[in-house]
Design an enzyme around this catalytic site. Structure first.
Site, short mmCIF file in Angstrom:
data_model
loop_
_atom_site.label_atom_id
_atom_site.label_comp_id
_atom_site.label_asym_id
_atom_site.label_seq_id
_atom_site.Cartn_x
_atom_site.Cartn_y
_atom_site.Cartn_z
N GLY A 114 2.97 -70.71 -51.25
CA GLY A 114 4.02 -70.46 -52.22
C GLY A 114 4.02 -69.02 -52.67
CB CYS A 157 3.32 -89.19 -44.00
SG CYS A 157 5.09 -89.26 -44.40
CB CYS A 186 3.02 -75.96 -54.87
SG CYS A 186 4.76 -75.83 -55.30
CG ASN A 198 0.83 -79.56 -52.88
OD1 ASN A 198 1.98 -79.32 -52.58
ND2 ASN A 198 -0.10 -79.82 -51.97
N GLY A 199 3.35 -81.28 -54.36
CA GLY A 199 4.01 -82.47 -53.86
C GLY A 199 5.33 -82.73 -54.56
CB CYS A 246 9.71 -85.09 -40.95
SG CYS A 246 9.18 -84.59 -42.59
CE1 TYR A 268 6.23 -72.80 -40.52
CE2 TYR A 268 6.34 -73.78 -42.69
CZ TYR A 268 6.66 -72.76 -41.83
OH TYR A 268 7.39 -71.69 -42.27
CB SER A 313 2.38 -72.08 -38.16
OG SER A 313 3.76 -72.00 -37.88
CG ASP A 339 8.80 -71.92 -33.53
OD1 ASP A 339 7.82 -71.81 -34.29
OD2 ASP A 339 9.96 -71.58 -33.84
#
Length: 471
Positions: A44, A449, A18, A118-119, A452, A257, A302, A364
């Site tokens: 968003g 962070c 967001c 946001n988050g 992922c 991204y 991106s 990509d």
């Protein structure tokens, strides 16, 4: 997570966060705010809203759709005041029902206020059960509403109540809160989500991304620090810490991204960081000595910066081999798989006159569920590409995210169950390479962070997602 099976089949890329925006003590706040959230539209596209205050009251307008669809000149001119907050939404937690559209508004005897977020709050389930047992009634399903209830249950000044409430939260969050005459800008203790402050004449601007400052004519001042609460009122800025247990763990996906190329996140320009990622990928190929290609292309949008960096470092010409149609609506509403496949080609087209007979390096940003990469490789080969060598400007995406990215289980992540060679075969690429985590840090900064990519989460996870499965 997905509205229906057809959305899952098409939306195989991760979706944006967001976006939050606010201005304080600026004339025609609603008009300027409109342009601010329009600059954040990439974060968003499901819904948006603006709340405006004039030192006596707050009024709000919000709805489903793009900024240009929800607001018109009549609505904007009717939102009078010199302070405003706004939001563009992609629903990572909670459905897209109207009750979840932000700003969330509180009408209480202690004072009215609005909140944008946001988050993602990872201990939302525990807190919601606790609050409901204490009598709280939730209007929607978004985790953002948790903060509203926590603030209302605390005692003290507004900033004291906010600080007490924030110490109950775990996760990634950037909040902007607006009362009738004061604004608060807040960032989680790990700094996972971005939030910056700008100056506009005698007023201030707060935004998820600095690109909005350029659009509205604000000058960047500084980032909100992890664990910080900034109060903005007629006296100016005042800083509070809601905790001293802080770290810097900016989400690496902001660089890879989410953010616009013209934004600056933690003093790093997004275009430059993505371009450096491309250079690193080219360096790896040069060291391995096994790439022979005629052109480099990027997957819009991106990956274009990374593609230009790869071309620059490798000496292989950069070409525009893929075109994105920006005027096509969501194709997951199509009733059959055949029509959905056609929808992919409507959104992204390969230029056969450029591609035909060429060996292509396709850059990509990531591979999440794999089907989008497979379709793009097939587009290029259908357009006549002799070879398609896929290079990914991130490491293999192997772990779910609980901080606002819409990947919540291992089942969604193809790299968690396939080797790189198996994935190369699946997407039908002639070769496939990823960056390493260390290379990502080299390009984007080391205070990140990267959960992922390595499964090491900076917060406790609680029981946030009951669908997560251990590998």
């Amino acid at each position: 997570m997905y509205k229906d099976e057809s959305e899952y089949l098409f939306e195989n890329k991760i979706n944006e966060e967001c976006g939050c925006f606010g201005i304080y003590n600026v004339q025609d706040a609603s008009s300027i705010t409109y342009f601010g959230i329009h600059a954040l539209q990439h974060r968003g596209q499901e819904a948006c809203g603006i709340a405006v205050a004039d030192d006596e009251k707050i009024v709000c307008h919000k709805g489903k759709g793009l900024v240009s669809e929800v607001f018109n000149n009549e609505i904007i001119t009717g939102l009078k005041g010199n302070h405003a907050i706004a939001h563009v939404r992609y629903s990572t937690h909670g459905s897209d029902q109207i009750e979840n559209v932000q700003p969330l508004m509180v009408r209480a005897h202690t004072g009215h206020f609005g909140v944008v977020h946001n988050g993602q709050i990872v201990n939302v389930n525990e807190l919601k059960i606790e609050l409901e047992n204490m009598g709280s009634i939730f209007q929607g399903t978004t985790d953002s509403e948790i903060l509203v209830h926590l603030i209302q249950r605390e005692e003290g000044t507004m900033v004291q109540k906010i600080i007490k409430a924030l110490n109950r939260l775990e996760g990634a969050f950037a909040f902007i809160i607006l009362t009738k005459d004061t604004m608060y800008a807040i960032r989680d203790k790990n700094g996972i989500r971005p939030l910056s402050i700008g100056v506009m004449g005698d007023g201030y601007c707060v935004s998820s991304e600095t690109c909005a400052f350029d659009v509205v004519g604000a000058e960047f001042l500084r980032d909100v620090e992890p664990g910080e609460v900034i109060r903005i009122d007629k006296k100016g800025l005042q800083s509070f810490k809601y905790t001293n247990n802080t770290s810097k763990k900016m989400c690496v996906m902001e660089y890879i991204y989410f953010a616009r190329p013209d934004s600056v996140v933690e003093n790093i320009n997004i275009h430059n960081s993505r371009k450096e990622s491309g250079r690193i990928l080219a360096r790896k190929d040069f060291e391995d000595g096994n790439i022979h290609a005629d052109m480099v292309i990027g997957v819009p949008d991106s990956s274009l910066s990374s593609a230009s960096g790869y071309a620059e470092a490798s000496g292989i010409p950069y070409e525009m081999g893929l075109i994105k149609n920006r005027y096509v609506g969501r194709t997951f509403i199509q009733p059959t798989q055949k029509l959905r496949e056609r929808g992919v080609r409507m959104k992204l087209s390969a230029i056969s006159s450029i591609i035909r007979g060429k060996r292509v390096v396709m850059i990509d940003d990531s591979i999440i569920r794999g089907t989008t990469s497979k379709r793009i490789v097939q587009l290029l080969k259908d357009a006549g590409a002799l070879e398609v060598h896929v290079r990914i400007a991130s490491a293999p995406f192997i772990s779910p995210c609980f901080y606002g990215v819409d990947t919540s289980s291992y089942d969604e992540l193809i790299s968690s169950r396939m080797s790189i060679e198996e994935l190369r075969e699946y997407i039908n690429a002639d070769s496939l390479k990823f960056m390493t985590i260390e290379e990502m840090k080299e390009a984007n900064g080391h205070e990140l962070c990267v959960a992922c990519f390595d499964g090491k989460y900076p917060t406790e996870l609680y029981s946030f997602n009951t669908n997560i499965k251990n590998k």
